[in-house]
Scaffold this motif. Structure first.
Motif, PDB file in Angstrom:
ATOM      1  N   ARG A 137       1.244  -0.770  -0.146  1.00 37.70           N
ATOM      2  CA  ARG A 137      -0.074   0.086   0.269  1.00 37.70           C
ATOM      3  C   ARG A 137       1.136   1.631   0.251  1.00 37.70           C
ATOM      4  O   ARG A 137       0.329   2.101  -0.906  1.00 37.70           O
ATOM      5  N   GLN A 138       1.688   1.022   1.096  1.00 38.92           N
ATOM      6  CA  GLN A 138       3.312   2.330   0.881  1.00 38.92           C
ATOM      7  C   GLN A 138       3.503   2.697  -0.178  1.00 38.92           C
ATOM      8  O   GLN A 138       3.619   3.818  -0.486  1.00 38.92           O
ATOM      9  N   ILE A 139       3.935   1.929  -0.980  1.00 42.41           N
ATOM     10  CA  ILE A 139       4.059   1.706  -1.930  1.00 42.41           C
ATOM     11  C   ILE A 139       3.672   1.905  -3.217  1.00 42.41           C
ATOM     12  O   ILE A 139       3.692   3.236  -3.893  1.00 42.41           O
ATOM     13  N   THR A 140       2.253   1.461  -3.365  1.00 39.29           N
ATOM     14  CA  THR A 140       1.687   2.126  -4.838  1.00 39.29           C
ATOM     15  C   THR A 140       1.348   3.221  -4.540  1.00 39.29           C
ATOM     16  O   THR A 140      -0.080   4.100  -5.208  1.00 39.29           O
ATOM     17  N   GLY A 165      21.597  17.459  14.803  1.00 40.45           N
ATOM     18  CA  GLY A 165      22.233  15.382  14.310  1.00 40.45           C
ATOM     19  C   GLY A 165      20.091  15.069  13.912  1.00 40.45           C
ATOM     20  O   GLY A 165      20.527  13.943  14.075  1.00 40.45           O
ATOM     21  N   MET A 166      19.134  15.967  14.668  1.00 42.10           N
ATOM     22  CA  MET A 166      17.971  15.082  14.621  1.00 42.10           C
ATOM     23  C   MET A 166      17.604  15.188  13.270  1.00 42.10           C
ATOM     24  O   MET A 166      17.724  15.772  12.425  1.00 42.10           O
ATOM     25  N   ALA A 167      16.383  13.992  13.272  1.00 41.55           N
ATOM     26  CA  ALA A 167      15.310  13.952  11.640  1.00 41.55           C
ATOM     27  C   ALA A 167      15.301  14.780  10.953  1.00 41.55           C
ATOM     28  O   ALA A 167      14.496  15.857  12.657  1.00 41.55           O
ATOM     29  N   PRO A 168      15.127  15.639  10.269  1.00 40.74           N
ATOM     30  CA  PRO A 168      14.481  17.128   9.836  1.00 40.74           C
ATOM     31  C   PRO A 168      12.817  17.136  10.078  1.00 40.74           C
ATOM     32  O   PRO A 168      11.967  15.324   9.893  1.00 40.74           O
ATOM     33  N   TYR A 169      12.367  17.854  10.539  1.00 38.70           N
ATOM     34  CA  TYR A 169      10.719  17.559  10.489  1.00 38.70           C
ATOM     35  C   TYR A 169      10.066  17.181   9.793  1.00 38.70           C
ATOM     36  O   TYR A 169       8.736  16.394   9.042  1.00 38.70           O
ATOM     37  N   ARG A 170      10.358  17.640   7.932  1.00 38.07           N
ATOM     38  CA  ARG A 170       9.958  16.987   7.096  1.00 38.07           C
ATOM     39  C   ARG A 170       9.748  15.825   6.338  1.00 38.07           C
ATOM     40  O   ARG A 170       9.119  15.644   5.165  1.00 38.07           O
ATOM     41  N   ASP A 171      10.555  15.142   7.197  1.00 37.05           N
ATOM     42  CA  ASP A 171      10.830  13.625   6.324  1.00 37.05           C
ATOM     43  C   ASP A 171       9.764  12.921   7.162  1.00 37.05           C
ATOM     44  O   ASP A 171       9.306  11.578   7.441  1.00 37.05           O
ATOM     45  N   PHE A 172       9.244  13.864   7.950  1.00 40.94           N
ATOM     46  CA  PHE A 172       8.014  13.431   8.826  1.00 40.94           C
ATOM     47  C   PHE A 172       6.363  13.382   8.305  1.00 40.94           C
ATOM     48  O   PHE A 172       5.131  13.833   9.396  1.00 40.94           O
ATOM     49  N   ILE A 173       6.460  14.481   7.472  1.00 40.79           N
ATOM     50  CA  ILE A 173       5.522  15.015   7.299  1.00 40.79           C
ATOM     51  C   ILE A 173       4.826  14.361   5.695  1.00 40.79           C
ATOM     52  O   ILE A 173       5.932  14.644   4.991  1.00 40.79           O
ATOM     53  N   PHE A 206      -4.452   4.887  10.949  1.00 40.03           N
ATOM     54  CA  PHE A 206      -4.114   6.389  10.661  1.00 40.03           C
ATOM     55  C   PHE A 206      -2.651   6.127  11.170  1.00 40.03           C
ATOM     56  O   PHE A 206      -2.520   7.692  10.289  1.00 40.03           O
ATOM     57  N   LEU A 207      -1.862   5.881  12.127  1.00 39.62           N
ATOM     58  CA  LEU A 207      -0.824   5.820  12.426  1.00 39.62           C
ATOM     59  C   LEU A 207      -0.177   5.120  11.557  1.00 39.62           C
ATOM     60  O   LEU A 207       1.495   5.694  11.596  1.00 39.62           O
ATOM     61  N   GLY A 211       2.990   7.664   9.446  1.00 41.30           N
ATOM     62  CA  GLY A 211       4.291   7.527   9.458  1.00 41.30           C
ATOM     63  C   GLY A 211       5.044   6.839  10.876  1.00 41.30           C
ATOM     64  O   GLY A 211       4.206   6.254  11.629  1.00 41.30           O
ATOM     65  N   ARG A 212       6.505   6.858  10.772  1.00 43.89           N
ATOM     66  CA  ARG A 212       6.820   6.123  12.026  1.00 43.89           C
ATOM     67  C   ARG A 212       7.356   6.938  13.138  1.00 43.89           C
ATOM     68  O   ARG A 212       7.205   8.172  12.847  1.00 43.89           O
TER      69      ARG A 212
END
Length: 337
Positions: A137-140, A165-173, A206-207, A211-212
């Protein structure tokens, strides 16, 4: 229930859990072994075919397949051997293989032509424990391309999170979010609370779509300002980013008032709700339609607040619809050899 029955029930429960635990470990060991041997076979086949003409490679795989099938069974058909060779070519580093992923997972990952997208799906799948169905589902639905950090846009976006050193917020939106699992039917009596209720009833899905690292905190969270009450539709917490994530649902096109309201919510959480070690909260206005200009000029040049406007799609879009939405020219899927 007499004493014997009670003790037998307790022992049964303990033995049952032990059996299930061992079965899981055995299954995981089998999956890991299968992935490893398929990688080795793929490596050997690729080296044998390297530099040779296509007809030579096809003939070699057919002959090897016939011999292996005669001895070990149908798992070594020509098509499967071709998949194993492709597996090695997509994942040439044996030590980067993930024990959490099965052969079914890897077969799906091999369909993704973009190596960065493939690595994204592999990492997210292993970290979040996606089933093979969820990975598909995530790929398609182009989850990688829907991640804001991968999009080229003129909209103002904060580039990094607050901690070094933290992941950018944009990686989670993501933008858009695909919410087909809510099974919402278009109706003139359709309200924002219907979406909210659908999300609560399908919280696990929904979770996964968020994303993670997300966990649910509250619904219709009330905040009071000098006697006036306001309600935030949904509140989550991301344990990777270490911050609250506030979501407001809007049926129509996003307006500057919506962004201003979210700005107030985010400022309130920043000032009053953060615990020690928490980073600045994120605000997401989840809307049916976006107006990039409204978002851009409402936010101005303020890069200190992490507010996003993302579109939601209440149905499973076609590939063409997603390509159009994401302005993709080509499908990021590998072609069959």
């Amino acid at each position: 229930m007499n004493e014997v029955e009670k003790v037998s029930q307790d022992i049964y429960g303990e033995i049952r859990q032990s059996i299930i635990h061992v079965q899981h470990r055995v299954q995981q060991a089998v999956n890991t072994g299968m992935v490893q041997i398929y990688w080795e076979i793929g490596q050997q086949l690729d080296k044998a075919c390297d530099g040779k003409q296509d007809e030579y490679g096809k003939g070699l795989l057919h002959q090897v397949s016939a011999k292996l099938t005669a001895e070990f069974g149908k798992g070594y058909s020509y098509a499967n051997l071709k998949n194993m060779r492709q597996f090695y070519r997509c994942f040439p580093n044996r030590y980067a293989l993930r024990s959490d992923l099965s052969w079914t997972h890897y077969r799906m990952l091999m369909r993704v032509a973009d190596s960065k997208a493939r690595e994204f799906y592999a990492e997210e799948c292993a970290a979040a424990g996606w089933s093979s169905r969820e990975l598909e589902r995530q790929i398609t639905t182009f989850a990688y391309q829907r991640t804001v950090s991968q999009q080229k846009t003129t909209e103002r976006r904060p580039q990094t999170a607050t901690d070094k050193g933290m992941a950018p917020y944009r990686d989670f939106i993501r933008d858009p979010y695909v919410l087909e699992f809510l099974e919402l039917k278009p109706s003139p009596e359709f309200y924002e609370r219907d979406i909210e209720q659908g999300i609560i009833e399908h919280l696990q899905q929904f979770l996964l779509e968020l994303g993670r690292g997300f966990s649910f905190v509250a619904r219709q969270k009330r905040i009071s300002l000098d006697g006036d009450d306001f309600y935030i539709d949904l509140v989550f917490y991301n344990y990777i980013l270490k911050c609250f994530v506030l979501i407001d649902l809007k049926l129509g096109k996003v307006k500057h008032q919506d962004i201003g309201q979210m700005q107030m919510y985010v400022n309130y959480y920043k000032a009053n709700m953060r615990n020690e070690g928490d980073n600045e909260p994120i605000g997401i206005v989840l809307c049916a339609e976006k107006n990039e200009a409204v978002v851009k000029y409402t936010m101005g040049s303020d890069n200190s607040t992490h507010i996003y406007a993302s579109k939601y799609m209440p149905y499973m879009p076609t590939e063409e619809e997603l390509k159009k939405e994401l302005r993709l020219q080509e499908l990021p899927l590998a072609k069959e050899e």
